[in-house]
Design an enzyme around this catalytic site. Structure first.
Site, PDB file in Angstrom:
ATOM      1  N   ASP A 115      35.767  26.529 -18.292  1.00  0.00           N
ATOM      2  CA  ASP A 115      35.968  25.222 -17.014  1.00  0.00           C
ATOM      3  C   ASP A 115      36.830  25.097 -17.037  1.00  0.00           C
ATOM      4  OD1 ASP A 115      32.946  25.762 -17.673  1.00  0.00           O
ATOM      5  OD2 ASP A 115      31.959  24.333 -17.537  1.00  0.00           O
ATOM      6  N   LYS A 179      31.901  23.263 -10.019  1.00  0.00           N
ATOM      7  CA  LYS A 179      31.790  22.667 -10.995  1.00  0.00           C
ATOM      8  C   LYS A 179      31.818  20.778 -10.423  1.00  0.00           C
ATOM      9  CE  LYS A 179      31.532  20.720 -15.757  1.00  0.00           C
ATOM     10  NZ  LYS A 179      32.040  21.324 -16.880  1.00  0.00           N
ATOM     11  N   LYS A 211      27.755  24.051 -10.752  1.00  0.00           N
ATOM     12  CA  LYS A 211      26.650  23.515 -11.573  1.00  0.00           C
ATOM     13  C   LYS A 211      27.265  21.653 -11.657  1.00  0.00           C
ATOM     14  CE  LYS A 211      28.532  23.037 -16.476  1.00  0.00           C
ATOM     15  NZ  LYS A 211      29.463  23.052 -17.815  1.00  0.00           N
TER      16      LYS A 211
END
Length: 272
Positions: A115, A179, A211
């Site tokens: 991430d 995300k 996400k």
């Protein structure tokens, strides 16, 4: 954040969704059980991994600091749970070379998913080349077998057009997921930002996941994001390969809605 009429209708509908046990079951399977606290230790990382194997089934992944990837890999050996970690986190101000090195080290330690924070401040200030180059360096370091989730830090963006632009650039740089947030600034995840990100994903010419992360602490909040994804991308789109929720405190809420007692640990209730 101003949305088109179509996206606003989808957000409004998501706000009205009812929580069911089936919703909680779906969300649990999409959960990136997370702890990214300053005081995390090897023991708290092990406890987080133990919580990932719940009475209602395993979560999708655990997300820990890079220094705990080896610990998580050992704790979850043989389990159907991915190991995720963060780079360029949370400020988004590392260099491309630093991010690439950190990514390679995390993968060597056993990370399945990275991430990475978009250099969002630079992007908002008008830079394009440096943020793209950093994401491309991370993508190259990930290679073909490791998932790259790009954290946009949507709450920092002053207008929807700029956030949509960042989402499209992240996709162009090789993002496997977009995300919403680090969870370290306010606002974190919002349904309006999620709608814009899901719209950009729908316009992509290749598969890209979504996400939601930051402040999602109960099943009702998660259900709204899931309903939004169902509405904008289709009712069969959301699987662990396309949708994740980054949270820690959410797990016990999901388990309670599924008739299970909360699972206490040193890692519970703080993450993001």
């Amino acid at each position: 954040m101003k949305l088109t009429d179509e996206l606003q209708r989808a957000v409004d509908a998501a706000c009205e969704v009812e929580v069911t046990a089936d919703t909680a079951r779906r969300v649990l399977a999409l959960l990136d059980l997370t702890s990214l606290n300053d005081g995390d230790t090897r023991e708290s990382a092990k406890a987080l991994c133990a919580r990932a194997l719940t009475p209602a089934g395993p979560v999708a992944a655990v997300c820990v600091w890079p220094r705990f990837v080896k610990t998580a890999r050992a704790a979850l050996k043989g389990a159907p749970v991915k190991i995720a970690t963060v780079v360029n986190f949370p400020a988004g101000e590392s260099t491309a070379a630093e991010v690439a090195a950190e990514t390679r080290a995390a993968i060597a330690d056993g990370a399945d998913e990275i991430d990475v924070v978009l250099p969002y401040r630079a992007f908002i200030d008008g830079e394009r080349t440096r943020p793209l180059n950093l994401l491309r360096a991370c993508r190259e370091a990930c290679g073909e077998g490791v998932v790259m989730k790009v954290i946009l830090e949507s709450g920092a963006f002053p207008d929807p057009d700029l956030l949509s632009w960042a989402a499209r650039d992240a996709i162009a740089a090789g993002a496997d997921y977009l995300k919403t947030s680090t969870g370290k600034i306010t606002p974190a995840a919002t349904l309006a930002a999620a709608a814009l990100i899901l719209e950009a994903i729908g316009q992509s010419k290749r598969p890209v996941g979504f996400k939601a992360s930051g402040g999602i602490r109960d099943t009702a909040a998660a259900a709204a994001y899931l309903h939004l994804a169902d509405g904008l991308r289709g009712p069969t789109w959301a699987t662990p390969a396309t949708v994740r929720f980054g949270a820690s405190g959410l797990l016990d809420a999901l388990l309670a809605d599924l008739g299970h007692a909360p699972v206490e640990s040193a890692a519970a209730g703080k993450g993001y």
